[in-house]
Design a protein around this motif. Structure first.
Motif, short mmCIF file in Angstrom:
data_model
loop_
_atom_site.label_atom_id
_atom_site.label_comp_id
_atom_site.label_asym_id
_atom_site.label_seq_id
_atom_site.Cartn_x
_atom_site.Cartn_y
_atom_site.Cartn_z
N TYR A 141 -3.92 -1.64 -6.39
CA TYR A 141 -2.63 -1.02 -6.08
C TYR A 141 -2.49 0.29 -6.86
O TYR A 141 -2.02 1.30 -6.30
CB TYR A 141 -1.50 -1.99 -6.45
CG TYR A 141 -0.12 -1.45 -6.20
CD1 TYR A 141 0.49 -1.59 -4.95
CD2 TYR A 141 0.60 -0.82 -7.21
CE1 TYR A 141 1.76 -1.09 -4.71
CE2 TYR A 141 1.88 -0.32 -6.98
CZ TYR A 141 2.45 -0.46 -5.73
OH TYR A 141 3.72 0.03 -5.50
N MET A 144 -3.94 3.63 -5.48
CA MET A 144 -3.30 4.37 -4.40
C MET A 144 -2.68 5.64 -4.97
O MET A 144 -1.94 5.58 -5.95
CB MET A 144 -2.22 3.52 -3.72
CG MET A 144 -2.71 2.23 -3.07
SD MET A 144 -3.79 2.47 -1.65
CE MET A 144 -5.35 1.84 -2.32
N TYR A 153 -0.04 -0.43 1.43
CA TYR A 153 -1.04 -1.35 0.89
C TYR A 153 -0.45 -2.74 0.71
O TYR A 153 -1.04 -3.74 1.14
CB TYR A 153 -1.55 -0.82 -0.45
CG TYR A 153 -2.53 -1.74 -1.15
CD1 TYR A 153 -3.86 -1.78 -0.78
CD2 TYR A 153 -2.11 -2.59 -2.17
CE1 TYR A 153 -4.77 -2.63 -1.41
CE2 TYR A 153 -3.00 -3.45 -2.81
CZ TYR A 153 -4.31 -3.45 -2.43
OH TYR A 153 -5.19 -4.32 -3.05
N LYS A 157 -1.30 -6.21 2.85
CA LYS A 157 -1.81 -7.38 2.15
C LYS A 157 -1.07 -8.65 2.55
O LYS A 157 -1.60 -9.75 2.41
CB LYS A 157 -1.73 -7.17 0.63
CG LYS A 157 -2.87 -6.35 0.05
CD LYS A 157 -4.19 -7.08 0.19
CE LYS A 157 -5.32 -6.33 -0.48
NZ LYS A 157 -6.59 -7.10 -0.43
N LEU A 200 -6.41 3.81 1.83
CA LEU A 200 -6.33 2.53 2.54
C LEU A 200 -7.66 2.15 3.17
O LEU A 200 -8.03 0.97 3.21
CB LEU A 200 -5.24 2.60 3.61
CG LEU A 200 -3.80 2.71 3.08
CD1 LEU A 200 -2.83 2.91 4.25
CD2 LEU A 200 -3.41 1.48 2.28
N ALA A 203 -9.69 0.59 0.65
CA ALA A 203 -9.20 -0.73 0.24
C ALA A 203 -9.49 -1.82 1.27
O ALA A 203 -9.64 -2.99 0.93
CB ALA A 203 -7.70 -0.67 -0.03
#
Length: 220
Positions: A141, A144, A153, A157, A200, A203
């Motif tokens: 987190y 970002m 994000y 999730k 993103l 991630a």
């Protein structure tokens, strides 16, 4: 390496972090992490941890007025966190609950050098998780680089198991606190900026979006 996992009930995703910058959001998530699955009403974070999360300047930290300035920083941040309000509605809309998660802050820059936060006991279920939860690594987190990236994000999730996030554009605007003045083109430029999309994509192994239908496909 220890991976710090932030975990909370999905209801907290309905609380937009309006007016919070990236560093302030990190502290909010750290507070949520501290109260996770703990039957307590008061938690605390030490100043060193808070300085690291907030990116407090090392040079300033060594200055004579460092503690006084950091106290003011935490006081201003506490004022902002206390403005956070959530809304829970029944499906028929006839039952509405308004709540504040963190009603009390104690800043001690004289003795313990800590920030103590009291959680609203009525809504401890948001951080005592059994099902319907959102979970992610705090470090991920914190990587970002934009506030919109942070909010997207944590929303994505929530749908880690289904792999799809479907939301109406107007609802997404509310959840991300997108200014009403933003056109769709402006939203593409600011909300789905190159930096946000890159973060993103790093991630999630698969990240495909159709903003006209507000459909995002993700794969972790």
């Amino acid at each position: 390496m220890v991976h710090e996992i932030v975990q909370y009930h999905n209801d907290f995703n309905t609380v937009p972090l309006r007016g919070f910058n990236e560093r302030e959001r990190r502290i909010v998530m750290a507070l949520l992490h501290q109260v996770k699955n703990k039957d307590v009403e008061v938690v605390q974070l030490d100043f060193d941890t808070l300085r690291g999360l907030s990116g407090w300047n090392d040079t300033l930290a060594k200055s004579e007025n460092s503690n006084a300035k950091f106290n003011r920083y935490l006081e201003n941040l506490s004022d902002k966190i206390m403005t956070l309000r959530g809304t829970l509605r029944s499906e028929d809309g006839l039952q509405v609950v308004k709540f504040s998660l963190f009603p009390t802050f104690i800043i001690d820059g004289k003795n313990t050098m800590t920030l103590k936060v009291q959680i609203n006991p009525t809504f401890k279920y948001l951080t005592n998780i059994f099902d319907m939860f959102t979970a992610f690594e705090l470090d991920d987190y914190n990587r970002m680089n934009t506030s919109y990236g942070q909010e997207l994000y944590r929303l994505l999730k929530q749908y880690r198991t289904s792999g799809f996030y479907r939301v109406k554009i107007e609802d997404l605007r509310h959840l991300l606190s997108v200014p009403e003045s933003y056109t769709n083109a402006k939203m593409d430029q600011k909300v789905f900026s190159k930096t946000t999309v890159t973060d993103l994509t790093n991630a999630f192994r698969i990240l495909k979006s159709n903003k006209n239908e507000a459909l995002v496909e993700v794969d972790q």
